[in-house]
Design a protein around this motif. Structure first.
Motif, PDB file in Angstrom:
ATOM      1  N   LEU A  78      47.710  29.182  34.287  1.00 43.07           N
ATOM      2  CA  LEU A  78      47.079  28.060  35.051  1.00 43.07           C
ATOM      3  C   LEU A  78      48.226  27.471  34.280  1.00 43.07           C
ATOM      4  CD1 LEU A  78      45.138  26.256  36.573  1.00 43.07           C
ATOM      5  CD2 LEU A  78      43.955  26.230  34.004  1.00 43.07           C
ATOM      6  N   LYS A  79      48.788  26.850  35.630  1.00 44.78           N
ATOM      7  CA  LYS A  79      50.482  25.793  35.058  1.00 44.78           C
ATOM      8  C   LYS A  79      49.564  23.909  35.174  1.00 44.78           C
ATOM      9  CE  LYS A  79      52.695  28.588  33.442  1.00 44.78           C
ATOM     10  NZ  LYS A  79      54.574  28.375  33.764  1.00 44.78           N
ATOM     11  N   ARG A  80      48.226  23.779  36.761  1.00 39.12           N
ATOM     12  CA  ARG A  80      47.829  22.364  36.989  1.00 39.12           C
ATOM     13  C   ARG A  80      46.602  22.964  36.771  1.00 39.12           C
ATOM     14  NH1 ARG A  80      53.511  23.622  37.260  1.00 39.12           N
ATOM     15  NH2 ARG A  80      53.000  24.728  39.646  1.00 39.12           N
ATOM     16  N   GLY A  81      46.726  21.688  36.786  1.00 37.67           N
ATOM     17  CA  GLY A  81      45.616  21.725  36.853  1.00 37.67           C
ATOM     18  C   GLY A  81      43.148  21.613  36.278  1.00 37.67           C
ATOM     19  N   THR A  82      42.846  22.470  36.766  1.00 38.09           N
ATOM     20  CA  THR A  82      41.609  22.706  36.413  1.00 38.09           C
ATOM     21  C   THR A  82      41.171  23.597  37.113  1.00 38.09           C
ATOM     22  OG1 THR A  82      41.372  20.279  34.590  1.00 38.09           O
ATOM     23  CG2 THR A  82      39.736  22.123  34.567  1.00 38.09           C
ATOM     24  N   LEU A  83      40.367  24.541  35.846  1.00 38.76           N
ATOM     25  CA  LEU A  83      39.287  25.953  36.488  1.00 38.76           C
ATOM     26  C   LEU A  83      38.679  25.848  35.950  1.00 38.76           C
ATOM     27  CD1 LEU A  83      39.605  28.182  39.052  1.00 38.76           C
ATOM     28  CD2 LEU A  83      40.714  29.821  36.483  1.00 38.76           C
ATOM     29  N   LEU A  84      37.089  25.213  36.494  1.00 37.87           N
ATOM     30  CA  LEU A  84      36.029  25.329  36.231  1.00 37.87           C
ATOM     31  C   LEU A  84      35.562  27.279  36.604  1.00 37.87           C
ATOM     32  CD1 LEU A  84      34.909  22.432  36.931  1.00 37.87           C
ATOM     33  CD2 LEU A  84      36.007  23.424  35.117  1.00 37.87           C
ATOM     34  N   VAL A  85      34.360  27.708  35.805  1.00 37.29           N
ATOM     35  CA  VAL A  85      34.366  29.322  35.777  1.00 37.29           C
ATOM     36  C   VAL A  85      33.355  29.796  35.333  1.00 37.29           C
ATOM     37  CG1 VAL A  85      34.956  32.003  36.079  1.00 37.29           C
ATOM     38  CG2 VAL A  85      36.533  30.181  36.011  1.00 37.29           C
ATOM     39  N   VAL A  86      32.229  29.673  36.738  1.00 39.71           N
ATOM     40  CA  VAL A  86      30.542  30.160  35.766  1.00 39.71           C
ATOM     41  C   VAL A  86      30.709  30.815  36.750  1.00 39.71           C
ATOM     42  CG1 VAL A  86      28.120  28.966  36.452  1.00 39.71           C
ATOM     43  CG2 VAL A  86      30.130  27.295  36.372  1.00 39.71           C
ATOM     44  N   PRO A  87      30.598  32.472  35.923  1.00 31.57           N
ATOM     45  CA  PRO A  87      29.956  33.591  36.869  1.00 31.57           C
ATOM     46  C   PRO A  87      28.750  33.717  36.704  1.00 31.57           C
ATOM     47  CG  PRO A  87      31.469  34.041  34.701  1.00 31.57           C
ATOM     48  CD  PRO A  87      30.445  32.410  34.834  1.00 31.57           C
ATOM     49  N   ILE A  88      27.375  33.108  36.015  1.00 31.62           N
ATOM     50  CA  ILE A  88      26.297  33.079  36.482  1.00 31.62           C
ATOM     51  C   ILE A  88      25.846  32.109  36.336  1.00 31.62           C
ATOM     52  CG2 ILE A  88      24.169  34.744  34.751  1.00 31.62           C
ATOM     53  CD1 ILE A  88      25.887  35.681  33.643  1.00 31.62           C
ATOM     54  N   LEU A 226      47.050  25.970  46.037  1.00 30.16           N
ATOM     55  CA  LEU A 226      46.984  24.589  45.454  1.00 30.16           C
ATOM     56  C   LEU A 226      47.809  24.369  44.850  1.00 30.16           C
ATOM     57  CD1 LEU A 226      42.662  25.307  44.918  1.00 30.16           C
ATOM     58  CD2 LEU A 226      43.957  23.855  46.657  1.00 30.16           C
ATOM     59  N   GLY A 227      48.606  25.197  44.304  1.00 35.55           N
ATOM     60  CA  GLY A 227      49.853  24.556  42.943  1.00 35.55           C
ATOM     61  C   GLY A 227      49.040  24.903  41.548  1.00 35.55           C
ATOM     62  N   MET A 228      48.188  25.593  41.278  1.00 32.78           N
ATOM     63  CA  MET A 228      47.537  25.733  40.043  1.00 32.78           C
ATOM     64  C   MET A 228      48.641  26.539  39.382  1.00 32.78           C
ATOM     65  SD  MET A 228      44.026  25.094  40.541  1.00 32.78           S
ATOM     66  CE  MET A 228      42.842  25.349  39.632  1.00 32.78           C
ATOM     67  N   THR A 229      49.418  27.676  39.624  1.00 32.70           N
ATOM     68  CA  THR A 229      50.170  28.216  39.424  1.00 32.70           C
ATOM     69  C   THR A 229      51.336  28.213  40.221  1.00 32.70           C
ATOM     70  OG1 THR A 229      49.582  30.671  40.392  1.00 32.70           O
ATOM     71  CG2 THR A 229      47.799  29.554  38.425  1.00 32.70           C
ATOM     72  N   ASP A 230      52.191  28.963  39.446  1.00 31.25           N
ATOM     73  CA  ASP A 230      53.351  29.458  40.266  1.00 31.25           C
ATOM     74  C   ASP A 230      53.619  30.864  40.479  1.00 31.25           C
ATOM     75  OD1 ASP A 230      54.255  26.712  39.396  1.00 31.25           O
ATOM     76  OD2 ASP A 230      55.089  28.148  36.956  1.00 31.25           O
ATOM     77  N   ARG A 231      52.313  31.283  40.683  1.00 31.00           N
ATOM     78  CA  ARG A 231      52.550  32.838  40.795  1.00 31.00           C
ATOM     79  C   ARG A 231      53.000  32.938  42.568  1.00 31.00           C
ATOM     80  NH1 ARG A 231      48.424  35.827  44.275  1.00 31.00           N
ATOM     81  NH2 ARG A 231      48.617  37.637  43.288  1.00 31.00           N
ATOM     82  N   ARG A 232      53.123  34.104  42.885  1.00 32.15           N
ATOM     83  CA  ARG A 232      54.343  33.840  44.418  1.00 32.15           C
ATOM     84  C   ARG A 232      53.149  34.274  45.046  1.00 32.15           C
ATOM     85  NH1 ARG A 232      60.259  34.367  46.187  1.00 32.15           N
ATOM     86  NH2 ARG A 232      59.540  34.233  47.339  1.00 32.15           N
ATOM     87  N   ASN A 233      52.101  34.366  45.998  1.00 34.96           N
ATOM     88  CA  ASN A 233      51.563  35.650  46.866  1.00 34.96           C
ATOM     89  C   ASN A 233      52.553  36.814  48.221  1.00 34.96           C
ATOM     90  OD1 ASN A 233      48.868  34.520  45.824  1.00 34.96           O
ATOM     91  ND2 ASN A 233      48.640  32.765  47.530  1.00 34.96           N
ATOM     92  N   PRO A 234      51.790  37.689  47.214  1.00 38.82           N
ATOM     93  CA  PRO A 234      52.360  38.183  48.586  1.00 38.82           C
ATOM     94  C   PRO A 234      52.302  38.759  49.632  1.00 38.82           C
ATOM     95  CG  PRO A 234      50.586  39.164  46.767  1.00 38.82           C
ATOM     96  CD  PRO A 234      50.584  38.223  47.107  1.00 38.82           C
TER      97      PRO A 234
END
Length: 343
Positions: A78-88, A226-234
């Motif tokens: 994660l480089k940009r923005g905010t990630l909210l994770v609610v598993p349950i 969304l530009g939150m990571t620099d990962r390149r999607n295959p």
């Protein structure tokens, strides 16, 4: 300039930090406190806020497993923005292995909820206020109900441009158009101008590796989009859009014997299973009501008249989609990413 902290539940999460925040809710009858835990990942640079949620239905564990793998990774990049994770989300149902809450209400028919309403209404209100209200978009992770399996798929209102764009970025094999239902999380979020897509995969009270792998990859693809990571999607073929779907239901009660499985391409009128009388006096053929691909199937043999047994989606090229799903089964089952290697 340092990015401002992210505030939720009276807790501040500084830029570049990750915290598990528990949002107080209520208590069980024995006074055990219950809360809504959310993992907050707040990047150092500005960007969108994405929420990822699982177990809105307490017996649907696919989303829980996807969230766990996402959060257990050494780095989600994660480089940009905010990630909210609610598993349950629905902890009550999760503990009791139930789709519902203790008041027998379906949380996904209880939105937007109310602060002083039923237990389901209060949980819906809390989730909408604290999670959806702080987000720009969301991914809600589901599976089929118990005794059924779903092909990995995205459900979205394809007329909602922003939500459909996220659905395409997710990259599941198929997108099923699904209008907004009264009381659903998607409907309540859309009213707040927060586009939400639903991922479906696997079976209730079960976790299968393929559904988890497709779901995890999909979340990572959306984050990159969304530009939150620099990962390149295959690169991969664009998802097929289902232009309609139908359930094949049992004309009588008895023992269900399927001849086809999820991911199979079927022709209209093709024999896809039977329902037989336990005493051997009769057997009824099940035929595909439309041509397409099977995206859902019952797994329990003992069935009643009217039970939904096969869910068939009509797509323009069902055979191509069936072949793609076969490739996914072969490839992803052999290359499940390790939690430290998902990037």
């Amino acid at each position: 300039m340092t990015r401002a902290p992210f505030s939720i539940g009276g807790i501040e999460v500084a830029a570049g930090e990750r915290k598990l925040v528990s949002l107080p809710m209520t208590a069980l009858a024995n006074r055990t406190p219950m809360a809504l835990p959310v993992s907050v990942c707040h990047a150092g640079e500005d960007g969108p806020t994405l929420f990822v949620s699982g177990a809105v239905h307490g017996d649907e564990l696919t989303g829980v497993a996807i969230c766990r793998k996402l959060l257990a990774a050494r780095s989600i990049g994660l480089k940009r923005g905010t990630l909210l994770v609610v598993p349950i989300v629905n902890a009550f149902g999760f503990i009791g292995h139930s789709r519902y809450l203790p008041d027998r209400r379906d949380l996904n028919r209880s939105f937007p909820g109310a602060a002083r309403g039923s237990l389901a209404a209060q949980l819906a209100h809390l989730f909408l206020k604290e999670i959806v209200g702080r987000s720009d978009c969301g991914i809600d992770l589901h599976s089929a109900a118990i005794h059924r399996s779903n092909l990995p798929q995205i459900r979205v209102d394809s007329h909602q441009e922003r939500a459909y764009e996220i659905a395409q970025a997710f990259g599941a094999p198929i997108i099923v158009h699904s209008g907004l239902r009264e009381g659903s999380l998607r409907q309540a979020a859309q009213a707040m101008d927060v586009p939400v897509i639903v991922y479906e995969g696997g079976e209730g009270l079960r976790v299968d590796d393929l559904s988890v792998s497709v779901g995890l990859e999909g979340v990572l693809r959306v984050m990159a989009h969304l530009g939150m990571t620099d990962r390149r999607n295959p690169r991969r073929p664009p998802p097929e859009l289902a232009i309609g779907s139908k359930w094949v239901r049992a004309d009588g009660s008895g023992l269900f014997r399927p001849f086809r499985d999820i991911g199979d391409h079927v022709a209209e009128g093709e024999k896809i299973g039977t329902v037989a009388d336990p005493y051997g006096e009769s057997e009824t053929e099940l035929k595909a009501s439309i041509g397409g691909i099977i995206i859902g199937r019952a797994n329990i043999p003992a069935i009643n008249q009217g039970d939904a047994l096969f869910h068939i989606a009509k797509v323009e090229n069902a055979s191509r989609l069936g072949e793609r799903y076969d490739r996914l089964e072969r490839k992803l089952a052999d290359t499940m990413p390790d939690e430290d290697e998902i990037l």
